[in-house]
Every structure is written in structure tokens, then in C-alpha cells.
Design a protein around this motif. Structure first.
Motif, short mmCIF file in Angstrom:
data_model
loop_
_atom_site.label_atom_id
_atom_site.label_comp_id
_atom_site.label_asym_id
_atom_site.label_seq_id
_atom_site.Cartn_x
_atom_site.Cartn_y
_atom_site.Cartn_z
N LEU A 31 13.62 2.92 3.47
CA LEU A 31 13.10 3.26 2.15
C LEU A 31 12.90 2.00 1.31
O LEU A 31 11.88 1.85 0.62
N ALA A 32 13.85 1.08 1.35
CA ALA A 32 13.72 -0.17 0.60
C ALA A 32 12.53 -0.98 1.12
O ALA A 32 11.76 -1.54 0.33
N PHE A 33 12.38 -1.05 2.43
CA PHE A 33 11.25 -1.78 3.00
C PHE A 33 9.93 -1.17 2.58
O PHE A 33 9.00 -1.89 2.19
N LEU A 34 9.83 0.14 2.65
CA LEU A 34 8.58 0.80 2.28
C LEU A 34 8.25 0.62 0.80
O LEU A 34 7.10 0.41 0.43
N SER A 35 9.27 0.70 -0.06
CA SER A 35 9.00 0.53 -1.49
C SER A 35 8.55 -0.89 -1.80
O SER A 35 7.65 -1.10 -2.62
N LEU A 36 9.17 -1.90 -1.16
CA LEU A 36 8.72 -3.27 -1.36
C LEU A 36 7.32 -3.48 -0.78
O LEU A 36 6.51 -4.21 -1.36
N LEU A 37 7.03 -2.86 0.32
CA LEU A 37 5.70 -2.96 0.91
C LEU A 37 4.64 -2.36 0.00
O LEU A 37 3.56 -2.94 -0.18
N LEU A 41 1.48 -4.36 -1.67
CA LEU A 41 0.10 -3.93 -1.44
C LEU A 41 -0.62 -3.56 -2.73
O LEU A 41 -1.82 -3.73 -2.84
N ASN A 42 0.11 -3.05 -3.72
CA ASN A 42 -0.48 -2.65 -4.99
C ASN A 42 0.37 -3.20 -6.13
O ASN A 42 1.17 -2.47 -6.71
N PRO A 43 0.22 -4.47 -6.50
CA PRO A 43 1.07 -5.05 -7.52
C PRO A 43 0.82 -4.51 -8.93
O PRO A 43 1.60 -4.77 -9.84
#
Length: 68
Positions: A31-37, A41-43
Motif C-alpha cells: 500500500l505504501a509503495f502504491l501510494s508513493l507511485l 505519476l501524478n504530482p
């Protein structure tokens, strides 16, 4: 005088060590990896946190007290 050696009552297993992880041990890092990703991708979705001025003043006073 020689010491007696102890023999094992059961033969040692040749298999590897069995480790079982809880569900959250894999889910939280994923979950942490996906949220950072998603933020990379969309800053535009990443917003700067606005600091509370009272907290800033308190930290400045504490810093002044500690440093002299």
C-alpha cells in the motif's frame, strides 16, 4: 575424562524453515509503495502541508531556550 554425547531422539528434518507472514506484513508495504507511485505519476495530487503558526512559534521558543 570424556563427556557423554547426547543423541537426538528424532532425526532432523531436511526441509527448509517455514515462515508464515501475517496479511498486513505484505499489505502495508504494498500500500505504501502504491501510494508513493501514484504521487510520483501524478504530482498534482500531492499538496504541501500547511504548518500551524502556533506550532512554529512554539518550536522557535523551545529552540531559543535550548540553544541559550
Amino acid at each position: 575424562m570424556s563427556a557423554r554425547t547426547h543423541t537426538r531422539p528424532h532425526p532432523a528434518t531436511s526441509g527448509g524453515v517455514e515462515i508464515r507472514l501475517r496479511w498486513w506484513a505484505l499489505a502495508l508495504p504494498a500500500l505504501a509503495f502504491l501510494s508513493l507511485l501514484v504521487l510520483i505519476l501524478n504530482p498534482a495530487n500531492a499538496q504541501a502541508a500547511t504548518g500551524d503558526p502556533a506550532l512554529t512559534h512554539l518550536l522557535e521558543r523551545v529552540l531559543r531556550l535550548v540553544t541559550g
